[in-house]
Design an enzyme around this catalytic site. Structure first.
Site, PDB file in Angstrom:
ATOM      1  N   ASN A  11      80.579  71.486   1.307  1.00  0.00           N
ATOM      2  CA  ASN A  11      81.095  71.900   0.000  1.00  0.00           C
ATOM      3  C   ASN A  11      81.392  70.707  -0.897  1.00  0.00           C
ATOM      4  O   ASN A  11      81.659  69.610  -0.412  1.00  0.00           O
ATOM      5  CB  ASN A  11      82.411  72.679   0.150  1.00  0.00           C
ATOM      6  CG  ASN A  11      82.249  74.021   0.821  1.00  0.00           C
ATOM      7  OD1 ASN A  11      81.182  74.612   0.799  1.00  0.00           O
ATOM      8  ND2 ASN A  11      83.325  74.498   1.431  1.00  0.00           N
ATOM      9  N   LEU A 221     100.013  71.606  15.155  1.00  0.00           N
ATOM     10  CA  LEU A 221     101.292  72.015  14.568  1.00  0.00           C
ATOM     11  C   LEU A 221     101.756  71.071  13.463  1.00  0.00           C
ATOM     12  O   LEU A 221     102.952  70.968  13.188  1.00  0.00           O
ATOM     13  CB  LEU A 221     102.351  72.089  15.674  1.00  0.00           C
ATOM     14  CG  LEU A 221     102.027  73.037  16.835  1.00  0.00           C
ATOM     15  CD1 LEU A 221     103.028  72.849  17.966  1.00  0.00           C
ATOM     16  CD2 LEU A 221     102.007  74.489  16.363  1.00  0.00           C
ATOM     17  N   ASP A 252      90.369  69.348   9.960  1.00  0.00           N
ATOM     18  CA  ASP A 252      88.986  68.932  10.196  1.00  0.00           C
ATOM     19  C   ASP A 252      88.925  67.531  10.788  1.00  0.00           C
ATOM     20  O   ASP A 252      88.087  67.237  11.649  1.00  0.00           O
ATOM     21  CB  ASP A 252      88.195  68.973   8.891  1.00  0.00           C
ATOM     22  CG  ASP A 252      88.096  70.378   8.324  1.00  0.00           C
ATOM     23  OD1 ASP A 252      88.143  71.343   9.119  1.00  0.00           O
ATOM     24  OD2 ASP A 252      87.979  70.520   7.100  1.00  0.00           O
TER      25      ASP A 252
END
Length: 304
Positions: A11, A221, A252
């Site tokens: 993207n 977390l 990512d």
């Protein structure tokens, strides 16, 4: 050393920064608009490549200006783009991101990413020792085909099921290592979780979701670190206190770093600590793809 193959989205991230997020129906003044290479697949491939793994990306771009810019950027990162196709049938994937107070909101328009099919992934030359990575910004049947191909070759499969959506037990059973946050875990397990839940509760829900006895579930977390259920073993990696500037792409970064470590045959506990450190560096920079650290930068913050 094995290789990392990432089948996923590519993207252009259009980022608007502001002092605060607008409420529904409200307009607020922004500070600036920025354009960053992104997409969960591309981000994970950039992270793995910058950390030293031989990395191949499988995906699709539109034949437009964003597609050309993204291809140039990814090539500069040393990523093999031989399995990235250009298509005139759709525009390049685009994400509209608002960043305020270090938190973000994201709207993703899949474009060409929605056309990544089984034919794209079944020709990839996976071998034993390689790591096959995917996420939920390409069609789920394509991911299943990719992972069946990977498991037949003896490669390790890593899935980041984000953005969260329902998936079949068949697909889940093809996953060797599942990487997700507590919200995604709660959604997939049908058991609500929040940031205030204790480690024991998170591990218990992860155990409910396990599709195979040897499956590993890693729960990221944020500043609290990482919890993992590796078969029956429980692993906890503490968080790192940093000043976050932009959390876009942090998950990512973690996935790409973990894949790079696994391809280098690093034990899981050490690989998780490395990936956690890498993600803590990425949140201190703007953008997704460009925020990914190098191996030297990660090594500099790890305990000696």
């Amino acid at each position: 050393m094995g290789r990392v193959f990432v089948a996923g989205s590519i993207n252009m991230d259009v980022v608007a920064t502001a002092d605060r997020h607008p409420k529904v129906g409200e307009t607020v003044a922004g500070r600036q608009v920025l354009y960053f290479p992104g997409g969960k697949g591309a981000n994970q491939a950039v992270a793995a490549s910058r950390l030293g793994a031989r990395t191949t990306l499988i995906g699709r771009l539109g034949k437009d200006s964003f597609g050309g810019e993204l291809k140039a950027f990814l090539g500069e990162q040393g990523i093999d783009l031989g399995y990235v196709q250009e298509t005139a049938e759709a525009h390049t994937g685009t994400a509209i991101i608002t960043v305020a107070e270090a938190d973000n909101t994201i709207v993703v328009i899949p474009g060409a990413n929605g056309l990544v099919g089984a034919d794209d992934v079944e020709v990839v030359p996976l071998l034993a020792g390689d790591v096959a990575v995917s996420q939920f910004e390409i069609p789920l049947p394509t991911i299943a085909a990719f992972f069946r191909r990977a498991r037949a070759a003896g490669a390790t499969t890593v899935l980041n099921p984000a953005p969260a959506q329902a998936m079949s037990r068949e697909l889940l059973a093809l996953v060797d290592i599942l990487v997700l946050n507590e919200t995604e875990l709660g959604f997939l397990a049908g058991s609500g979780l929040s940031e205030s839940d204790e480690a024991a509760r998170i591990i218990a829900v992860a155990r409910q979701l396990q599709a195979r006895e040897d499956q590993t579930i890693c729960v990221t977390l944020g500043k609290r670190g990482v919890l993992a259920l590796a078969g029956r073993e429980e692993i906890a990696v503490p968080g790192r206190a940093v000043k976050a500037l932009d959390t876009t792409g942090a998950g990512d970064c973690f996935v790409g770093a973990l894949a790079a470590q696994l391809a280098d045959d690093v034990p899981l506990r050490a690989a998780l600590a490395f990936a956690n450190a890498a993600a803590s560096i990425s949140v201190q920079r703007m953008g997704a793809g460009p925020s990914m650290p190098t191996a030297a930068e990660v090594a500099a913050v790890l305990p000696r």
